[in-house]
Design an enzyme around this catalytic site. Structure first.
Site, PDB file in Angstrom:
ATOM      1  N   GLU A  67      -7.884  -5.389  -0.080  1.00 36.16           N
ATOM      2  CA  GLU A  67      -8.447  -6.179  -1.177  1.00 36.16           C
ATOM      3  C   GLU A  67      -8.355  -7.683  -0.934  1.00 36.16           C
ATOM      4  OE1 GLU A  67     -10.120  -4.334  -2.619  1.00 36.16           O
ATOM      5  OE2 GLU A  67      -9.198  -2.851  -3.927  1.00 36.16           O
ATOM      6  N   HIS A  97       0.845  -1.191   0.000  1.00 38.81           N
ATOM      7  CA  HIS A  97       0.000   0.000   0.000  1.00 38.81           C
ATOM      8  C   HIS A  97       0.874   1.232   0.000  1.00 38.81           C
ATOM      9  CE1 HIS A  97      -3.151   2.847   1.145  1.00 38.81           C
ATOM     10  NE2 HIS A  97      -3.962   1.957   0.590  1.00 38.81           N
TER      11      HIS A  97
END
Ligand code: ACO
Length: 396
Positions: free
Chosen positions: A334, A279
């Site tokens: 996700e 991320h």
């Protein structure tokens, strides 16, 4: 302010070389002292009171409230109102609205092979053409758009299978109504609640690429429909909202946790991205992944899949620690979003547009906030092209 490179004369192709006066060497563009951050990493481009992403400590707050508590105590309707208005109200709710006629006509015209993300973007665009929402964006506009979007996506999903769309049941939540319009029957309440939790978790996440896109468009005093269309376009990319569908195929490819070690090492050594990990902001475990893992653990149908996913996750994190020791790469939202979305019965190509349905709340809130700041977003680029020179004559 844009920097202009120094003018340096280029040789003319027409003039005889012998007659040409001595020319100074082309000078390089002047260097700017201002820092350049590729991908705008670390650049503060807005002030916001909507959400706070604390990447170092793995915290996510919506208007000050931690995401874990919002999932436990909230509904998507209440959370959306919180994001738009700043108020936490018991009575706040959002129910699925019917698809407006012009939008339904457009959905009927789309080829069946249209990606559902493109269908959703088209639905929002037609809504904008029909409703002509004015600048500045309002809470009412955000509510209307957020309430009909799940119905439009569900209608397209049915149309592409040769089925008639079904009208929404206004007694259901937005997430429950989405499932009902996909299948034609009222959903299992546990599934509706699980999808509602996913909607809450996906509702807002600071100045991510799609929200930034939305704010850039609003900053030009363009309308909410245009901004959301742009945001959907940004979310479509596999590095942003396209990841959970790839998590499913990734786990399918790995097959068994016993194969994970080799598969992951080879993938990283080839320079492939492992979907559901890494991320831009988080250097700690993504709190959204933790919240969705909890939701997925409550879904009995997902137990077997989850068992494999958790074992593979352990291997991936260990191998990343070994092969990429300089970069902290953790599980992102996700990875477990894939579990919840599969668990409620969605096909993988509906994952990205379902993420977009959830993010409508955050996009709307940021659009409203950006309009109140009313400052055109227009950054600068560092010029690295040739110095100024004359255009060569091309002759006849
Ligand atoms: N798999 C393999 N390597 C990775 C991954 C990953 N998932 N994530 C980061 N890296 C590596 C990169 O290869 C790079 O290594 P290098 O320096 O040796 O070249 C380093 O970590 C930095 O990567 P960047 O792409 O520069 O980092 P950035 O902050 O821009 O990346 C991103 C963030 C795009 C999310 C990245 O982690 C990624 O591609 N993840 C996989 C896709 C994914 O899961 N996306 C969903 C994100 S969550 C969301 O958008 C809602």
């Amino acid at each position: 302010m844009t920097t202009t490179p120094n003018k340096a004369a280029a040789p003319s192709v027409d003039a005889p070389v012998a007659e040409a006066p001595a020319k100074p060497a082309p000078s390089a563009p002047p260097k700017t002292e201002r820092p350049y951050s590729p991908g705008l990493e670390g650049v503060i481009a807005a002030e916001t009171a909507v959400g706070y992403v604390d990447g170092a400590n793995g915290r996510l707050l919506y208007r000050g409230y931690p995401i874990g508590q919002l999932v436990e105590k909230g509904t998507y309707g209440r959370v959306a109102e919180l994001l738009w208005t700043g108020e936490w109200r018991k009575s706040a709710k959002l129910v699925p609205a019917p698809v407006p006629d012009p939008v339904m006509c457009a959905l009927h015209e789309l080829p069946r092979h249209t990606h559902p993300m493109d269908a959703l973007r088209t639905a929002v665009s037609v809504w904008g053409a029909w409703r002509r929402p004015h600048w500045p964006p309002t809470v009412d506009q955000a509510r209307e758009l957020t309430a009909f979007a799940p119905s439009a996506l569900a209608a397209f999903h049915r149309l592409r299978q040769g089925l008639e769309p079904v009208a929404p049941n206004p007694k259901l939540s937005l997430a429950g109504g989405f499932l009902q319009q996909l299948t034609g029957v009222d959903p299992d309440p546990a599934n509706a609640r699980a999808l509602d939790a996913y909607f809450i978790v996906g509702a807002e996440h600071g100045l991510n690429a799609s929200t930034f896109t939305c704010r850039v468009i609003i900053s030009t005093r363009s309308d909410l429909a245009s901004a959301i269309c742009g945001a959907i376009g940004a979310l479509k990319g596999p590095l942003h909202g396209g990841a959970p569908a790839e998590v499913v195929s990734q786990l399918h490819e790995i097959g068994s946790p016993d194969h994970a070690e080799r598969w992951v090492r080879e993938a990283i050594e080839r320079g492939d991205r492992i979907m559901g990990f890494g991320h831009r902001v988080y250097r700690a475990y993504d709190p959204r992944a933790a919240a969705l893992r909890k939701v997925a653990e409550g879904m009995s149908d997902m137990a077997e899949w989850l068992d494999v996913a958790v074992k593979v996750e352990d291997v991936v994190l260990r191998v990343f620690g070994e092969l990429k020791p300089d970069r902290v790469i953790k599980t992102n939202v996700e990875y477990y979003a894939a579990a919840v979305l599969q668990g409620v019965g969605l096909p993988p190509d509906l994952f990205p547009p379902t993420f977009a349905l959830a993010r409508m709340a955050g996009w709307g809130a940021h659009a409203i906030e950006q309009a109140s700041a009313d400052k055109l977003i227009r950054p600068d680029a560092r010029y690295v092209g040739p110095a100024e020179m004359d255009v060569p004559a091309l002759g006849h």
